[in-house]
Design a protein around this motif. Structure first.
Motif, PDB file in Angstrom:
ATOM      1  N   PRO A  70      50.713  41.509  61.737  1.00  0.00           N
ATOM      2  CA  PRO A  70      50.777  40.616  60.569  1.00  0.00           C
ATOM      3  C   PRO A  70      49.445  39.912  60.279  1.00  0.00           C
ATOM      4  O   PRO A  70      49.123  39.653  59.123  1.00  0.00           O
ATOM      5  N   ILE A  71      48.680  39.633  61.326  1.00  0.00           N
ATOM      6  CA  ILE A  71      47.370  39.015  61.104  1.00  0.00           C
ATOM      7  C   ILE A  71      46.474  39.968  60.329  1.00  0.00           C
ATOM      8  O   ILE A  71      45.822  39.581  59.356  1.00  0.00           O
ATOM      9  N   HIS A  72      46.433  41.226  60.737  1.00  0.00           N
ATOM     10  CA  HIS A  72      45.613  42.203  60.022  1.00  0.00           C
ATOM     11  C   HIS A  72      46.130  42.425  58.598  1.00  0.00           C
ATOM     12  O   HIS A  72      45.340  42.630  57.678  1.00  0.00           O
ATOM     13  N   PHE A  73      47.437  42.386  58.417  1.00  0.00           N
ATOM     14  CA  PHE A  73      48.006  42.524  57.076  1.00  0.00           C
ATOM     15  C   PHE A  73      47.577  41.361  56.185  1.00  0.00           C
ATOM     16  O   PHE A  73      47.190  41.563  55.032  1.00  0.00           O
ATOM     17  N   CYS A  74      47.610  40.140  56.730  1.00  0.00           N
ATOM     18  CA  CYS A  74      47.165  38.971  55.953  1.00  0.00           C
ATOM     19  C   CYS A  74      45.678  39.058  55.632  1.00  0.00           C
ATOM     20  O   CYS A  74      45.249  38.689  54.530  1.00  0.00           O
ATOM     21  N   GLU A  75      44.873  39.543  56.567  1.00  0.00           N
ATOM     22  CA  GLU A  75      43.449  39.753  56.290  1.00  0.00           C
ATOM     23  C   GLU A  75      43.266  40.764  55.157  1.00  0.00           C
ATOM     24  O   GLU A  75      42.402  40.581  54.294  1.00  0.00           O
ATOM     25  N   ALA A  76      44.078  41.806  55.163  1.00  0.00           N
ATOM     26  CA  ALA A  76      43.981  42.829  54.115  1.00  0.00           C
ATOM     27  C   ALA A  76      44.379  42.251  52.758  1.00  0.00           C
ATOM     28  O   ALA A  76      43.750  42.555  51.740  1.00  0.00           O
ATOM     29  N   LEU A  77      45.414  41.412  52.738  1.00  0.00           N
ATOM     30  CA  LEU A  77      45.787  40.744  51.484  1.00  0.00           C
ATOM     31  C   LEU A  77      44.675  39.818  51.014  1.00  0.00           C
ATOM     32  O   LEU A  77      44.386  39.731  49.811  1.00  0.00           O
ATOM     33  N   PHE A  78      44.041  39.123  51.954  1.00  0.00           N
ATOM     34  CA  PHE A  78      42.906  38.260  51.616  1.00  0.00           C
ATOM     35  C   PHE A  78      41.756  39.091  51.043  1.00  0.00           C
ATOM     36  O   PHE A  78      41.070  38.658  50.112  1.00  0.00           O
ATOM     37  N   ALA A  79      41.562  40.291  51.575  1.00  0.00           N
ATOM     38  CA  ALA A  79      40.528  41.187  51.032  1.00  0.00           C
ATOM     39  C   ALA A  79      40.821  41.524  49.572  1.00  0.00           C
ATOM     40  O   ALA A  79      39.906  41.610  48.756  1.00  0.00           O
ATOM     41  N   MET A  80      42.103  41.692  49.241  1.00  0.00           N
ATOM     42  CA  MET A  80      42.477  41.952  47.845  1.00  0.00           C
ATOM     43  C   MET A  80      42.093  40.762  46.963  1.00  0.00           C
ATOM     44  O   MET A  80      41.589  40.937  45.855  1.00  0.00           O
ATOM     45  N   LYS A  81      42.318  39.564  47.438  1.00  0.00           N
ATOM     46  CA  LYS A  81      41.954  38.350  46.700  1.00  0.00           C
ATOM     47  C   LYS A  81      40.441  38.274  46.517  1.00  0.00           C
ATOM     48  O   LYS A  81      39.957  37.963  45.433  1.00  0.00           O
ATOM     49  N   ILE A  82      39.708  38.567  47.563  1.00  0.00           N
ATOM     50  CA  ILE A  82      38.244  38.539  47.484  1.00  0.00           C
ATOM     51  C   ILE A  82      37.745  39.601  46.496  1.00  0.00           C
ATOM     52  O   ILE A  82      36.834  39.341  45.712  1.00  0.00           O
ATOM     53  N   CYS A  83      38.349  40.781  46.522  1.00  0.00           N
ATOM     54  CA  CYS A  83      37.980  41.828  45.553  1.00  0.00           C
ATOM     55  C   CYS A  83      38.163  41.309  44.132  1.00  0.00           C
ATOM     56  O   CYS A  83      37.298  41.501  43.272  1.00  0.00           O
ATOM     57  N   SER A  84      39.275  40.661  43.893  1.00  0.00           N
ATOM     58  CA  SER A  84      39.545  40.118  42.566  1.00  0.00           C
ATOM     59  C   SER A  84      38.511  39.059  42.192  1.00  0.00           C
ATOM     60  O   SER A  84      37.984  39.057  41.080  1.00  0.00           O
ATOM     61  N   ASP A  85      38.215  38.168  43.120  1.00  0.00           N
ATOM     62  CA  ASP A  85      37.244  37.097  42.864  1.00  0.00           C
ATOM     63  C   ASP A  85      35.840  37.633  42.604  1.00  0.00           C
ATOM     64  O   ASP A  85      35.086  37.038  41.843  1.00  0.00           O
ATOM     65  N   LYS A  86      35.502  38.740  43.216  1.00  0.00           N
ATOM     66  CA  LYS A  86      34.150  39.291  43.081  1.00  0.00           C
ATOM     67  C   LYS A  86      34.061  40.347  41.996  1.00  0.00           C
ATOM     68  O   LYS A  86      33.033  40.986  41.827  1.00  0.00           O
ATOM     69  N   GLY A  87      35.141  40.551  41.250  1.00  0.00           N
ATOM     70  CA  GLY A  87      35.113  41.467  40.122  1.00  0.00           C
ATOM     71  C   GLY A  87      35.235  42.931  40.477  1.00  0.00           C
ATOM     72  O   GLY A  87      34.852  43.795  39.695  1.00  0.00           O
ATOM     73  N   ILE A  88      35.764  43.229  41.636  1.00  0.00           N
ATOM     74  CA  ILE A  88      35.990  44.619  42.030  1.00  0.00           C
ATOM     75  C   ILE A  88      37.373  44.992  41.516  1.00  0.00           C
ATOM     76  O   ILE A  88      38.386  44.630  42.099  1.00  0.00           O
TER      77      ILE A  88
END
Length: 124
Positions: A70-88
């Motif tokens: 679950p920790i790695h899953f939450c990190e992966a979801l956070f990566a999705m948020k960062i992608c959105s924030d950075k315009g990817i």
């Protein structure tokens, strides 16, 4: 390899971290589910530490293994948020970041956090 288009920026994590994380998770899995089969004596100091954890802190290993996912899953979801924030915005690129971060954690997420999109294509 990094692409110049901010919409599809992706960098693969280093082979070093891929190997380290894979070997660690595989060894942890071995210790949790088949501790009687681990050749502790052949692993030197690592074997002694592993044997100690299996003998005296097995619950920590067991619950830690199940908490890892679950920790790695939450990190992966956070990566999705960062992608959105950075315009990817490329779906395939976002899925690559999700999968890589789920498998390798901060080794992948760190690359995404360091990425600085140029000002022209960044969302306002």
């Amino acid at each position: 390899m990094a692409k110049s288009d901010n919409n599809s920026y992706f960098r693969r994590t280093s082979l070093f971290w891929m190997v380290v994380v894979t070997v660690y998770v595989a060894f942890l899995t071995w210790m949790v589910f088949w501790p009687q089969d681990v050749p502790y004596g052949s692993l030197g100091p690592l074997g002694a530490v592993a044997k100690h954890f299996v003998d005296y802190h097995y619950a920590l290993l067991y619950y830690g293994w199940f908490l890892l996912w679950p920790i790695h899953f939450c990190e992966a979801l956070f990566a999705m948020k960062i992608c959105s924030d950075k315009g990817i915005d490329s779906t395939s690129t976002r899925l690559l970041w999700f999968a890589q971060t789920f498998l390798f954690g901060f080794a992948s997420l760190g690359l995404l956090l360091k990425y600085k999109p140029d000002g022209r294509s960044k969302r306002q």
